[in-house]
Design an enzyme around this catalytic site. Structure first.
Site, mmCIF file in Angstrom:
data_model
loop_
_atom_site.group_PDB
_atom_site.id
_atom_site.type_symbol
_atom_site.label_atom_id
_atom_site.label_comp_id
_atom_site.label_asym_id
_atom_site.label_seq_id
_atom_site.Cartn_x
_atom_site.Cartn_y
_atom_site.Cartn_z
ATOM 1 C CB SER A 149 -0.940 -0.006 1.027
ATOM 2 O OG SER A 149 -2.110 0.910 1.020
ATOM 3 C CD GLU A 203 -1.951 -3.390 -3.853
ATOM 4 O OE1 GLU A 203 -3.068 -3.492 -3.755
ATOM 5 O OE2 GLU A 203 -1.248 -2.672 -3.408
ATOM 6 C CG HIS A 233 -5.066 -2.869 -0.601
ATOM 7 N ND1 HIS A 233 -4.114 -2.464 -1.488
ATOM 8 C CD2 HIS A 233 -4.961 -2.231 0.523
ATOM 9 C CE1 HIS A 233 -3.505 -1.456 -0.985
ATOM 10 N NE2 HIS A 233 -4.030 -1.229 0.158
#
Length: 320
Positions: free
Chosen positions: A124, A221, A286
């Site tokens: 992230s 992602e 995630h």
């Protein structure tokens, strides 16, 4: 001053694998950490036989900006102190959120280089630090689950894949969940880089940022980005030249990014014209189950034309 072209990608320095009794530091370079999740995550690490130590500001919250785990200088100091402590063998992030961009330039990267490679795990917002470790220190890292996040705490396959990567990396060199499919078939080789694609786009044009992707395989992602925003993110990377020369792309999860068929259409529209293999839903990020992806190492991306199993195979174990 014009930045010098760094040339094609080369494999980065690998850290040593962990063993029972290894001392590992937990840091929070970005957002504040829920106390209950932190304690639960630390218990998992202890169950693995590790000795976790918690950075001084992991339990902090910025007094005015409550989306940060302490001041920028404090979070940078925690990361640097953990890395430069010779008794610490790995540095694990507690969570992502927001804030890595604010502290990355406060880290003494010369001191990090001098301390040598260590296992570093996060995803992230931590993508910014993965890029810094690669481009400023020359170290391979691990795009993987974080200690105080729900996926790590609730999903056994996610935890086990990270544990195997840290302790027995030769057992997890071939990556890919059954969901993986060929968006654009083919095979490609290159050195892995990437992470959360919005953070890669935000890093473009910053000091020390990546200027091209020659010799690289990209893994991407994201979460919470609507299809039109993902279009803009990929378009920025394309227009900036940051994807120039990329050999192939492996896509992970797109949690809360809108209906997947619309996300898939954006990926096909923006990445398809590159004429390189693109794998979708490989199984990292995630999502409900998140594989640990080694960054900075040579790998083979295989997206068979006949619809066979799509995989990402790392040519060497992630840790020595």
């Amino acid at each position: 001053m014009t930045r010098q072209d760094p040339g094609p990608a080369t494999p980065l320095a690998r850290p040593a694998r962990l063993r029972p009794g290894s001392r590992v530091a937990v840091v929070a370079p970005s957002g504040p950490v829920p106390a209950d999740r932190l304690e639960e995550g630390l218990a998992v690490l202890r169950d693995w036989g590790l000795e976790p130590v918690v950075g001084p500001h992991v339990r902090s919250t910025h007094p005015e900006l409550d989306y940060l785990a302490g001041a920028d200088a404090e979070r940078a100091a925690d990361l640097q102190a953990a890395w430069c402590d010779p008794s610490v063998e790995a540095v694990l992030c507690a969570r992502g959120g927001f804030g890595a961009h604010r502290m990355v330039d406060l880290v003494d990267w010369a001191a990090i280089r001098a301390a040598g490679p260590k296992a570093f795990v996060g995803y992230s917002d931590i993508t910014v630090l993965h890029e810094a470790f690669a481009l400023r220190a020359g170290f391979a890292t691990l795009h993987g689950p974080m200690v105080a996040t729900e996926t790590f705490l609730k999903d056994a396959p996610t935890r086990e894949h990270l544990r195997a990567t840290l302790f027995e990396p030769e057992t997890v060199r071939t990556l890919g969940l059954p969901s993986a499919g060929a968006l654009v078939p083919g095979q490609a080789e290159g050195v892995l880089y990437g992470g959360c694609v919005s953070l890669l786009a935000a890093d473009t044009g910053t000091p020390g940022g990546r200027s091209h992707a020659r010799g690289n395989l990209l893994v991407i992602e994201d979460t919470g980005e609507e299809p039109y925003r993902l279009d803009g993110i990929l378009t920025r990377l394309l227009r900036s030249g940051a994807l120039a020369g990329v050999a192939g792309v492996a896509c992970g999860s797109w949690q809360e990014c809108g209906p997947y068929e619309k996300i898939r259409a954006v990926l096909a529209d923006r990445l398809g014209p590159l004429g390189i293999p693109v794998v979708e839903e490989l199984g990292f990020g995630h999502g409900a189950t998140a594989l640990t992806i080694p960054l900075g190492l040579p790998a083979l991306l295989d997206a068979p034309v006949d619809g066979g199993r799509c995989t990402l195979t790392v040519e060497v174990p992630a840790l020595l």
